[in-house]
Design a protein around this motif. Structure first.
Motif, PDB file in Angstrom:
ATOM      1  N   ILE A  16      55.534  -4.482 -49.669  1.00 17.96           N
ATOM      2  CA  ILE A  16      54.618  -4.503 -50.816  1.00 17.96           C
ATOM      3  C   ILE A  16      53.368  -5.320 -50.480  1.00 17.96           C
ATOM      4  N   MET A  17      53.561  -6.455 -49.832  1.00 18.85           N
ATOM      5  CA  MET A  17      52.420  -7.288 -49.453  1.00 18.85           C
ATOM      6  C   MET A  17      51.499  -6.545 -48.488  1.00 18.85           C
ATOM      7  N   ALA A  18      52.080  -5.814 -47.540  1.00 18.43           N
ATOM      8  CA  ALA A  18      51.267  -5.062 -46.583  1.00 18.43           C
ATOM      9  C   ALA A  18      50.472  -3.968 -47.291  1.00 18.43           C
ATOM     10  N   ALA A  19      51.119  -3.279 -48.231  1.00 17.40           N
ATOM     11  CA  ALA A  19      50.430  -2.227 -48.981  1.00 17.40           C
ATOM     12  C   ALA A  19      49.313  -2.822 -49.835  1.00 17.40           C
ATOM     13  N   ALA A  20      49.605  -3.939 -50.485  1.00 17.91           N
ATOM     14  CA  ALA A  20      48.593  -4.590 -51.320  1.00 17.91           C
ATOM     15  C   ALA A  20      47.425  -5.083 -50.470  1.00 17.91           C
ATOM     16  N   THR A  32      41.409  -3.171 -57.325  1.00 17.27           N
ATOM     17  CA  THR A  32      42.740  -2.653 -57.011  1.00 17.27           C
ATOM     18  C   THR A  32      43.641  -2.820 -58.230  1.00 17.27           C
ATOM     19  N   SER A  33      44.243  -1.736 -58.660  1.00 20.30           N
ATOM     20  CA  SER A  33      45.175  -1.796 -59.787  1.00 20.30           C
ATOM     21  C   SER A  33      46.604  -1.896 -59.267  1.00 20.30           C
ATOM     22  N   THR A  34      47.507  -2.284 -60.153  1.00 25.91           N
ATOM     23  CA  THR A  34      48.916  -2.301 -59.746  1.00 25.91           C
ATOM     24  C   THR A  34      49.385  -0.889 -59.422  1.00 25.91           C
ATOM     25  N   ILE A  37      48.631  -0.228 -55.834  1.00 27.68           N
ATOM     26  CA  ILE A  37      49.591  -0.887 -54.952  1.00 27.68           C
ATOM     27  C   ILE A  37      50.911  -0.119 -54.928  1.00 27.68           C
ATOM     28  N   CYS A  38      51.352   0.308 -56.096  1.00 28.11           N
ATOM     29  CA  CYS A  38      52.601   1.078 -56.171  1.00 28.11           C
ATOM     30  C   CYS A  38      52.495   2.363 -55.357  1.00 28.11           C
ATOM     31  N   ILE A  59      48.706 -11.976 -53.848  1.00 27.99           N
ATOM     32  CA  ILE A  59      47.687 -12.561 -52.971  1.00 27.99           C
ATOM     33  C   ILE A  59      48.086 -13.976 -52.557  1.00 27.99           C
ATOM     34  N   VAL A  60      48.751 -14.702 -53.447  1.00 25.21           N
ATOM     35  CA  VAL A  60      49.258 -16.034 -53.097  1.00 25.21           C
ATOM     36  C   VAL A  60      50.329 -15.918 -52.012  1.00 25.21           C
ATOM     37  N   ALA A  61      51.187 -14.917 -52.129  1.00 25.17           N
ATOM     38  CA  ALA A  61      52.235 -14.718 -51.121  1.00 25.17           C
ATOM     39  C   ALA A  61      51.633 -14.371 -49.762  1.00 25.17           C
ATOM     40  N   ILE A  62      50.551 -13.594 -49.762  1.00 26.10           N
ATOM     41  CA  ILE A  62      49.869 -13.257 -48.507  1.00 26.10           C
ATOM     42  C   ILE A  62      49.321 -14.526 -47.858  1.00 26.10           C
TER      43      ILE A  62
END
Length: 203
Positions: A16-20, A32-34, A37-38, A59-62
């Motif tokens: 998910i992080m890579a896609a986002a 970018t909408s959710t 990302i989905c 974005i925080v996780a990235i």
């Protein structure tokens, strides 16, 4: 009770992080909408929110993941001879700068940090980790006599970071600029800045 496979959970979060990250790089964080990302991750919105409650959380996780990668990177660099470690660091920066998608993402994160205090705090934490790791590498180099021992390692790390920031900004502004062609110049710029003063004898 259903148990969670931690490896699978981490893999799904990573996907998910890579896609986002691709979406943020291509469209910008706010555009970018959710749903985007989905679609990029091939998941439903319910699945997305199971792993991340918001775009901000992604974005925080990235940012946090990159900080972890910095720690691992510098652990390896400090096992090398100091100048070899510094040279390898510069090569890695040039490789990242040559990836325009990565540069766009990095600048998008910086822009969001200027607007969102929560993101700013995590970016500042990550930058502190990078600066501290680079400071320690420079301190090793100074102790070995490989660079000017009169330089403050912390201040020198800040200025090398400023060079990196400038490199990324140049890539974003100039489509003809090719970081991979600037390796010799970047190495010369940094190494001359760090070079021991004339007549200095290594310990």
């Amino acid at each position: 009770m259903r148990t969670v496979d931690p490896d699978r959970h981490a893999a799904r979060r990573g996907a998910i992080m890579a896609a986002a990250a691709r979406c943020f790089s291509e469209k910008g964080f706010h555009r970018t909408s959710t749903a985007d990302i989905c679609a990029a991750a091939g998941i439903s919105s319910g699945n997305l929110f199971h792993y991340f409650p918001s775009k901000q959380a992604i974005i925080v996780a990235i940012v946090d993941r990159e900080a972890e990668e910095v720690v691992a990177l510098f652990a390896g660099l400090r096992e090398m001879e100091p100048l070899d470690g510094l040279s390898r660091f510069l090569d890695l920066i040039l490789d990242l700068a040559a990836d325009r998608a990565y540069v766009r993402l990095a600048l998008e994160i910086s822009a969001e940090a200027s607007r969102d205090p929560a993101v700013a705090a995590r970016v500042a934490r990550g930058d502190g980790i990078l600066q501290g790791a680079l400071r320690d590498l420079l301190a090793d180099a100074a102790a070995s006599g490989a660079i000017d021992s009169a330089l403050d390692p912390a201040a020198a790390a800040v200025w090398i970071g400023a060079v990196v920031d400038g490199l990324f900004n140049r890539v974003s502004l100039d489509s003809a600029f090719r970081p991979q062609d600037q390796g010799a110049m970047v190495h010369r710029l940094v190494m001359r800045f760090l070079a021991p003063a004339a007549g200095t004898v290594a310990p």
